[in-house]
Write an enzyme that holds these catalytic residues in place. Structure first.
Site, PDB file in Angstrom:
ATOM      1  CG  HIS A  56      -4.149   0.645  -8.117  1.00 46.06           C
ATOM      2  ND1 HIS A  56      -5.460   0.557  -7.764  1.00 46.06           N
ATOM      3  CD2 HIS A  56      -3.568   1.530  -7.262  1.00 46.06           C
ATOM      4  CE1 HIS A  56      -5.685   1.375  -6.750  1.00 46.06           C
ATOM      5  NE2 HIS A  56      -4.548   1.974  -6.420  1.00 46.06           N
TER       6      HIS A  56
ATOM      7  CG  HIS B 189      -2.032   0.886   1.320  1.00 39.97           C
ATOM      8  ND1 HIS B 189      -2.409   1.709   0.293  1.00 39.97           N
ATOM      9  CD2 HIS B 189      -2.871   1.186   2.361  1.00 39.97           C
ATOM     10  CE1 HIS B 189      -3.423   2.474   0.679  1.00 39.97           C
ATOM     11  NE2 HIS B 189      -3.718   2.188   1.930  1.00 39.97           N
TER      12      HIS B 189
ATOM     13  CG  ASP C  30       2.939   4.474  -3.830  1.00 44.24           C
ATOM     14  OD1 ASP C  30       2.882   5.577  -3.270  1.00 44.24           O
ATOM     15  OD2 ASP C  30       2.194   3.521  -3.531  1.00 44.24           O
TER      16      ASP C  30
HETATM   17  N1  CMC Z   1       5.021  -6.585 -10.365  1.00 41.59           N
HETATM   18  C1  CMC Z   1       4.926  -7.773 -11.001  1.00 41.59           C
HETATM   19  N2  CMC Z   1       3.788  -8.474 -11.149  1.00 41.59           N
HETATM   20  C2  CMC Z   1       2.693  -7.930 -10.615  1.00 41.59           C
HETATM   21  C3  CMC Z   1       2.709  -6.696  -9.938  1.00 41.59           C
HETATM   22  C4  CMC Z   1       3.933  -6.003  -9.834  1.00 41.59           C
HETATM   23  N3  CMC Z   1       4.015  -4.826  -9.220  1.00 41.59           N
HETATM   24  N4  CMC Z   1       1.459  -6.398  -9.508  1.00 41.59           N
HETATM   25  C5  CMC Z   1       0.683  -7.423  -9.887  1.00 41.59           C
HETATM   26  N5  CMC Z   1       1.422  -8.353 -10.552  1.00 41.59           N
HETATM   27  C6  CMC Z   1       0.931  -9.597 -11.181  1.00 41.59           C
HETATM   28  C7  CMC Z   1       0.589 -10.621 -10.122  1.00 41.59           C
HETATM   29  O1  CMC Z   1       1.710 -11.420  -9.823  1.00 41.59           O
HETATM   30  C8  CMC Z   1      -0.517 -11.387 -10.807  1.00 41.59           C
HETATM   31  O2  CMC Z   1       0.082 -12.233 -11.776  1.00 41.59           O
HETATM   32  P1  CMC Z   1      -0.543 -13.695 -12.060  1.00 41.59           P
HETATM   33  O3  CMC Z   1      -1.916 -13.416 -12.621  1.00 41.59           O
HETATM   34  O4  CMC Z   1       0.389 -14.338 -13.012  1.00 41.59           O
HETATM   35  O5  CMC Z   1      -0.608 -14.387 -10.732  1.00 41.59           O
HETATM   36  C9  CMC Z   1      -1.285 -10.300 -11.570  1.00 41.59           C
HETATM   37  O6  CMC Z   1      -0.308  -9.277 -11.839  1.00 41.59           O
HETATM   38  C10 CMC Z   1      -2.461  -9.717 -10.810  1.00 41.59           C
HETATM   39  O7  CMC Z   1      -1.965  -9.191  -9.590  1.00 41.59           O
HETATM   40  P2  CMC Z   1      -2.661  -9.321  -8.181  1.00 41.59           P
HETATM   41  O8  CMC Z   1      -1.595  -9.489  -7.136  1.00 41.59           O
HETATM   42  O9  CMC Z   1      -3.757 -10.345  -8.234  1.00 41.59           O
HETATM   43  O10 CMC Z   1      -3.321  -7.889  -8.061  1.00 41.59           O
HETATM   44  P3  CMC Z   1      -3.908  -7.233  -6.748  1.00 41.59           P
HETATM   45  O11 CMC Z   1      -5.005  -6.357  -7.185  1.00 41.59           O
HETATM   46  O12 CMC Z   1      -4.199  -8.249  -5.711  1.00 41.59           O
HETATM   47  O13 CMC Z   1      -2.666  -6.354  -6.199  1.00 41.59           O
HETATM   48  C11 CMC Z   1      -1.165  -4.585  -5.810  1.00 41.59           C
HETATM   49  C12 CMC Z   1      -2.530  -4.989  -6.372  1.00 41.59           C
HETATM   50  C13 CMC Z   1      -1.053  -3.058  -5.822  1.00 41.59           C
HETATM   51  C14 CMC Z   1      -1.045  -5.061  -4.355  1.00 41.59           C
HETATM   52  C15 CMC Z   1      -0.056  -5.214  -6.684  1.00 41.59           C
HETATM   53  O14 CMC Z   1      -0.177  -4.759  -8.010  1.00 41.59           O
HETATM   54  C16 CMC Z   1       1.341  -4.919  -6.129  1.00 41.59           C
HETATM   55  O15 CMC Z   1       1.803  -5.639  -5.257  1.00 41.59           O
HETATM   56  N6  CMC Z   1       2.047  -3.860  -6.681  1.00 41.59           N
HETATM   57  C17 CMC Z   1       3.343  -3.479  -6.149  1.00 41.59           C
HETATM   58  C18 CMC Z   1       3.166  -2.681  -4.855  1.00 41.59           C
HETATM   59  C19 CMC Z   1       2.677  -1.288  -5.128  1.00 41.59           C
HETATM   60  O16 CMC Z   1       3.160  -0.575  -5.998  1.00 41.59           O
HETATM   61  N7  CMC Z   1       1.680  -0.863  -4.329  1.00 41.59           N
HETATM   62  C20 CMC Z   1       1.110   0.504  -4.398  1.00 41.59           C
HETATM   63  C21 CMC Z   1      -0.318   0.477  -4.872  1.00 41.59           C
HETATM   64  S1  CMC Z   1      -0.937   2.083  -5.340  1.00 41.59           S
HETATM   65  C22 CMC Z   1      -0.925   3.084  -3.944  1.00 41.59           C
HETATM   66  C23 CMC Z   1      -1.506   2.508  -2.717  1.00 41.59           C
HETATM   67  O17 CMC Z   1      -2.500   1.776  -2.709  1.00 41.59           O
HETATM   68  O18 CMC Z   1      -0.979   2.838  -1.662  1.00 41.59           O
END
Ligand code: CMC
Length: 435
Positions: free
Chosen positions: A307, A268, A363
């Site tokens: 996201h 987050h 971010d």
């Molecule tokens: N790098 C590489 N792969 C990714 C990333 C990433 N940053 N984000 C998602 N994926 C992949 C994930 O592995 C999955 O792949 P597969 O379908 O093969 O298993 C697919 O994309 C879908 O991802 P998810 O984890 O199911 O998506 P989610 O909605 O649960 O997670 C998230 C959203 C923000 C937690 C995630 O994208 C993440 O961890 N990003 C990096 C951390 C980050 O930048 N967070 C800040 C978010 S914006 C500001 C805030 O909220 O504070």
């Protein structure tokens, strides 16, 4: 569309049910009538991480993740970032309308009257280890405020509620700057309300022996824009925490401290700090292909990308990228920008990221700006928490006024052991499988 309803046939019983659809949503409680018999609890939905569950109705922020749209109270984020001060946007989020000139003056004065903190708060600060993470300090000192304002428990009464709201908005930069100075081993700077919200914060951060820190107007405006962009983001993890803890009628300081805890997580708000660490680790543009390969193998995450709701370019990231150019004209270019821009270019054209609709989020670029401004990475999430406090409070206020809301309490699907009788110690074998 006339027939706003959903017809369900339960194949277990051959019974048919018709449920009303309102705002494209069915009420989960309407499913409870779907039973196989009198003893059956009724149908529930299973939705870990709230992937498809609306937990509230809200009039604060509109977000269309597929089209990359973000609006506060109906106003596009781009227009607010272009034209408003942060406290003007705070007024909008809390009150629902933009202020008139007189209303804004009164609001600025009201918030700035609350920037002072009790002298004992400094003793709390002093108790932390010299390298304590500022988010831990912020979380703990905000929680400690509940002991300074025990009358805050009367927050259901509108006058008391408003007082707690302006107190929290006013005090957050003071606590954040004290956490910053503690880390640097520098004396705390007394707030100067007449400087205004952002410049007073900058003075409390960076003043040394001069009477006033001379804030560069470009940097001050950039900080103001970053605050506006971070002020609210509908039902994100920390806001959901604010609403969940608030629904138990915990006081607003304890509730805000819980939201800060959620924000600190690297998935987050903590992601901005992680982005900087990742860019440091990559080190140079030549190392990007090897890093991307690791991401695609699932060994790493590209921090600052992806996201839960944006499946398009985060509109905040676009504004931040522009703001970065303005800041770098003053501070000089942060060399990490080259790595970030190249990472983005590669990622936006790579099948792995394109297929998963992974775009830069808020971010990705913010930390590069914060570093150029003189913040250390561990302070980045604090810079997210100051403005997000406004969004948390707007949502908390909405929760308290919503007759649909009750204490947040999800259901579970029990998958543990069925009833079994107690086993005396001497008859137990190794049962690690259950640990
Ligand atoms: N790098 C590489 N792969 C990714 C990333 C990433 N940053 N984000 C998602 N994926 C992949 C994930 O592995 C999955 O792949 P597969 O379908 O093969 O298993 C697919 O994309 C879908 O991802 P998810 O984890 O199911 O998506 P989610 O909605 O649960 O997670 C998230 C959203 C923000 C937690 C995630 O994208 C993440 O961890 N990003 C990096 C951390 C980050 O930048 N967070 C800040 C978010 S914006 C500001 C805030 O909220 O504070």
């Amino acid at each position: 569309m006339d027939n706003q309803s959903l017809t369900i046939i339960d194949n277990r019983t051959d019974k048919t049910y018709t449920l009303p659809i309102t705002n494209g949503t069915i009420r989960a409680m309407d499913l409870r009538q779907i039973k196989t018999g009198a003893e059956d609890f009724g149908l529930m939905t299973y939705d870990p991480a709230f992937m498809n569950t609306a937990s509230c109705q809200s009039a604060v922020t509109y977000l269309d993740g597929d089209r990359g749209i973000l609006r506060y109270r109906g106003y596009p984020i781009e227009q607010l970032a272009e034209n408003c001060t942060f406290l003007e946007v705070a007024y909008l989020l809390i009150h629902g309308e933009l202020p008139t000139a007189a209303e804004l003056d009164a609001w600025n004065e009201e918030v700035m009257r609350h920037v002072l903190v009790h002298e004992n708060v400094k003793k709390f600060m002093d108790g932390f280890h010299h390298d304590a993470h500022p988010m831990g300090i912020l979380m703990s000192t905000v929680a400690a405020l509940s002991t300074f304002y025990p009358e805050a428990k009367h927050f259901k009464e509108p006058v008391s509620r408003r007082l707690q709201i302006v107190r929290l908005i006013g005090k957050m930069p003071t606590l954040a700057s004290y956490a910053f100075r503690h880390r640097m081993g520098m004396p705390y700077v007394f707030p100067e309300p007449e400087l205004g919200y952002t410049k007073n914060y900058m003075n409390m951060l960076w003043k040394r022996t001069e009477p006033h820190y001379a804030a560069n107007p470009v940097i001050a405006r950039a900080l103001e824009v970053l605050f506006i962009l971070h002020a609210d983001h509908e039902q994100n993890c920390s806001t959901n925490t604010m609403r969940a803890v608030g629904s138990a009628m915990a006081d607003p300081y304890a509730t805000t401290a819980a939201a800060i805890a959620a924000l600190s997580g690297p998935l987050h708000g903590g992601a901005n700090e992680e982005v900087l660490r990742m860019l440091d680790e990559i080190g140079s543009v030549d190392h990007i292909p090897a890093f991307i390969a690791q991401v695609k193998e699932g060994k790493r995450k590209l921090m600052g990308f992806g996201h839960r709701v944006y499946k398009n370019y985060d509109p905040r990231a676009r504004i931040i990228k522009r703001t970065a150019d303005e800041v770098f004209q003053v501070t000089g270019r942060n060399p990490k920008l080259d790595i970030a821009v190249e990472l983005e270019k590669i990622a936006l054209n790579d099948e792995y990221f394109v297929k998963r609709k992974l775009y830069p989020n808020v971010d990705f670029y913010s930390g590069i700006i914060y570093q150029a401004m003189g913040f250390t990475p561990d302070h980045f999430t604090v810079l997210f928490g100051i403005p997000r406090t406004v969004g948390w409070l707007a949502q908390w206020q909405e929760l308290l006024q919503d007759p649909d809301q009750k204490i947040a309490r999800p259901r579970q699907i029990y998958i543990g052991a069925d009833k079994r009788d107690f086993v005396p110690m001497e008859q137990r074998g190794a049962q690690l499988a259950h640990v």
